[in-house]
Design a protein around this motif. Structure first.
Motif, short mmCIF file in Angstrom:
data_model
loop_
_atom_site.label_atom_id
_atom_site.label_comp_id
_atom_site.label_asym_id
_atom_site.label_seq_id
_atom_site.Cartn_x
_atom_site.Cartn_y
_atom_site.Cartn_z
N LEU A 177 0.81 -1.23 0.00
CA LEU A 177 0.00 0.00 0.00
C LEU A 177 0.84 1.28 0.00
CD1 LEU A 177 -2.55 -1.21 2.66
CD2 LEU A 177 -3.03 -0.86 0.23
N ARG A 178 2.14 1.14 0.09
CA ARG A 178 3.01 2.31 0.31
C ARG A 178 2.89 3.37 -0.79
NH1 ARG A 178 9.31 3.22 1.15
NH2 ARG A 178 9.11 4.94 2.62
N ASP A 179 2.88 2.98 -2.05
CA ASP A 179 2.78 3.98 -3.12
C ASP A 179 1.47 4.77 -3.03
OD1 ASP A 179 5.28 3.33 -4.12
OD2 ASP A 179 4.48 2.06 -5.73
N ALA A 180 0.37 4.09 -2.75
CA ALA A 180 -0.92 4.77 -2.63
C ALA A 180 -0.93 5.69 -1.41
CB ALA A 180 -2.06 3.75 -2.54
N HIS A 181 -0.35 5.23 -0.31
CA HIS A 181 -0.26 6.04 0.91
C HIS A 181 0.54 7.31 0.63
CE1 HIS A 181 0.84 7.16 5.04
NE2 HIS A 181 2.11 7.07 4.67
N ARG A 182 1.70 7.16 0.00
CA ARG A 182 2.56 8.31 -0.27
C ARG A 182 1.89 9.29 -1.24
NH1 ARG A 182 8.67 6.51 -0.96
NH2 ARG A 182 8.81 8.76 -1.01
N ALA A 183 1.17 8.78 -2.23
CA ALA A 183 0.44 9.65 -3.16
C ALA A 183 -0.62 10.45 -2.42
CB ALA A 183 -0.18 8.82 -4.28
N ARG A 184 -1.31 9.81 -1.48
CA ARG A 184 -2.35 10.50 -0.70
C ARG A 184 -1.76 11.64 0.12
NH1 ARG A 184 -7.18 12.29 0.64
NH2 ARG A 184 -7.86 11.86 2.74
N LEU A 185 -0.56 11.44 0.67
CA LEU A 185 0.08 12.48 1.47
C LEU A 185 0.41 13.71 0.64
CD1 LEU A 185 2.59 10.43 3.66
CD2 LEU A 185 0.27 11.17 4.23
N ARG A 186 0.62 13.52 -0.66
CA ARG A 186 1.01 14.62 -1.54
C ARG A 186 -0.17 15.28 -2.25
NH1 ARG A 186 5.09 11.06 -1.06
NH2 ARG A 186 7.22 11.84 -1.08
N LEU A 187 -1.36 14.69 -2.14
CA LEU A 187 -2.55 15.28 -2.76
C LEU A 187 -2.95 16.55 -2.02
CD1 LEU A 187 -4.91 12.24 -3.42
CD2 LEU A 187 -3.69 13.61 -5.12
N GLY A 233 -10.51 17.63 13.81
CA GLY A 233 -11.49 16.94 12.96
C GLY A 233 -11.01 16.81 11.53
N ASP A 234 -10.39 17.85 11.00
CA ASP A 234 -9.84 17.78 9.64
C ASP A 234 -8.73 16.74 9.55
OD1 ASP A 234 -11.59 19.73 8.75
OD2 ASP A 234 -10.07 21.33 8.73
N VAL A 235 -7.92 16.64 10.60
CA VAL A 235 -6.85 15.63 10.62
C VAL A 235 -7.46 14.24 10.64
CG1 VAL A 235 -4.89 14.72 11.93
CG2 VAL A 235 -5.23 17.20 11.76
N ALA A 236 -8.46 14.02 11.49
CA ALA A 236 -9.11 12.72 11.60
C ALA A 236 -9.74 12.31 10.27
CB ALA A 236 -10.15 12.74 12.71
N GLN A 237 -10.38 13.25 9.61
CA GLN A 237 -11.01 12.95 8.32
C GLN A 237 -9.95 12.59 7.27
OE1 GLN A 237 -13.43 16.10 6.73
NE2 GLN A 237 -14.45 14.73 5.30
N PHE A 238 -8.85 13.32 7.25
CA PHE A 238 -7.77 13.03 6.33
C PHE A 238 -7.20 11.64 6.60
CE2 PHE A 238 -3.13 12.99 5.68
CZ PHE A 238 -3.11 13.05 4.30
N LEU A 239 -6.93 11.33 7.86
CA LEU A 239 -6.35 10.04 8.21
C LEU A 239 -7.28 8.88 7.87
CD1 LEU A 239 -4.72 10.96 11.61
CD2 LEU A 239 -3.54 10.57 9.43
N ALA A 240 -8.58 9.08 8.03
CA ALA A 240 -9.54 8.02 7.73
C ALA A 240 -9.50 7.61 6.26
CB ALA A 240 -10.95 8.47 8.12
N GLY A 241 -9.11 8.54 5.37
CA GLY A 241 -9.04 8.24 3.95
C GLY A 241 -7.70 7.71 3.49
N ASP A 242 -6.76 7.53 4.42
CA ASP A 242 -5.44 7.03 4.08
C ASP A 242 -5.51 5.53 3.77
OD1 ASP A 242 -2.35 7.64 4.30
OD2 ASP A 242 -2.72 5.68 5.22
N PRO A 243 -4.83 5.07 2.72
CA PRO A 243 -4.87 3.64 2.38
C PRO A 243 -4.44 2.72 3.52
CG PRO A 243 -3.96 4.88 0.55
CD PRO A 243 -4.11 5.85 1.69
N TYR A 244 -3.48 3.12 4.33
CA TYR A 244 -3.09 2.30 5.47
C TYR A 244 -4.24 2.15 6.46
CZ TYR A 244 1.93 2.68 4.23
OH TYR A 244 3.17 2.61 3.62
N ALA A 245 -4.89 3.26 6.77
CA ALA A 245 -6.01 3.22 7.71
C ALA A 245 -7.18 2.43 7.13
CB ALA A 245 -6.45 4.64 8.06
N GLU A 246 -7.47 2.63 5.87
CA GLU A 246 -8.58 1.91 5.23
C GLU A 246 -8.35 0.39 5.25
OE1 GLU A 246 -10.35 5.20 2.13
OE2 GLU A 246 -8.80 3.83 1.40
N ALA A 247 -7.09 -0.03 5.20
CA ALA A 247 -6.75 -1.46 5.21
C ALA A 247 -6.63 -2.02 6.63
CB ALA A 247 -5.45 -1.69 4.45
#
Length: 101
Positions: free
Chosen positions: A21-31, A64-78
């Motif tokens: 999942l690392r590539d997807a996680h890293r892409a999400r951090l840069r979006l 709350g914005d941090v929590a929402q962002f983290l919830a959409g992270d591929p690592y968290a989703e998995a």
């Protein structure tokens, strides 16, 4: 805007999932399709250098914005994380704005 420090520790035995999942996680951090800015990010490692979690410093209007962002992270989703903490962070040494001012 305030900063938040995120410590996220993986469930044991999930290194293969982290790597997959690392590539997807890293892409999400840069979006930039969300209301937060990831200022610092990288893997936490054990003494042998194996990845065991993530450390992020996030700039956001509120927790709350941090929590929402983290919830959409591929690592968290998995379900990779066994423990995730978000702590308000008062950035002192090495403040990004000081380097650009």
């Amino acid at each position: 805007m305030p900063y938040f420090c995120v410590h996220a520790f993986d469930h044991p035995g999930r290194l293969a999932d982290r790597q997959r999942l690392r590539d997807a996680h890293r892409a999400r951090l840069r979006l930039h399709d969300h209301p937060v800015v990831v200022r610092i990010g990288g893997p936490l490692t054990d003494d042998n250098g194996a990845m065991i979690g993530s450390l992020l410093v996030i700039e956001a209007a509120n927790r709350g914005d941090v929590a929402q962002f983290l919830a959409g992270d591929p690592y968290a989703e998995a379900g990779l994380y066994r423990e995730l903490t978000v702590t308000r962070f008062n950035w002192g040494l090495g403040l990004p704005e000081a380097a650009h001012g």
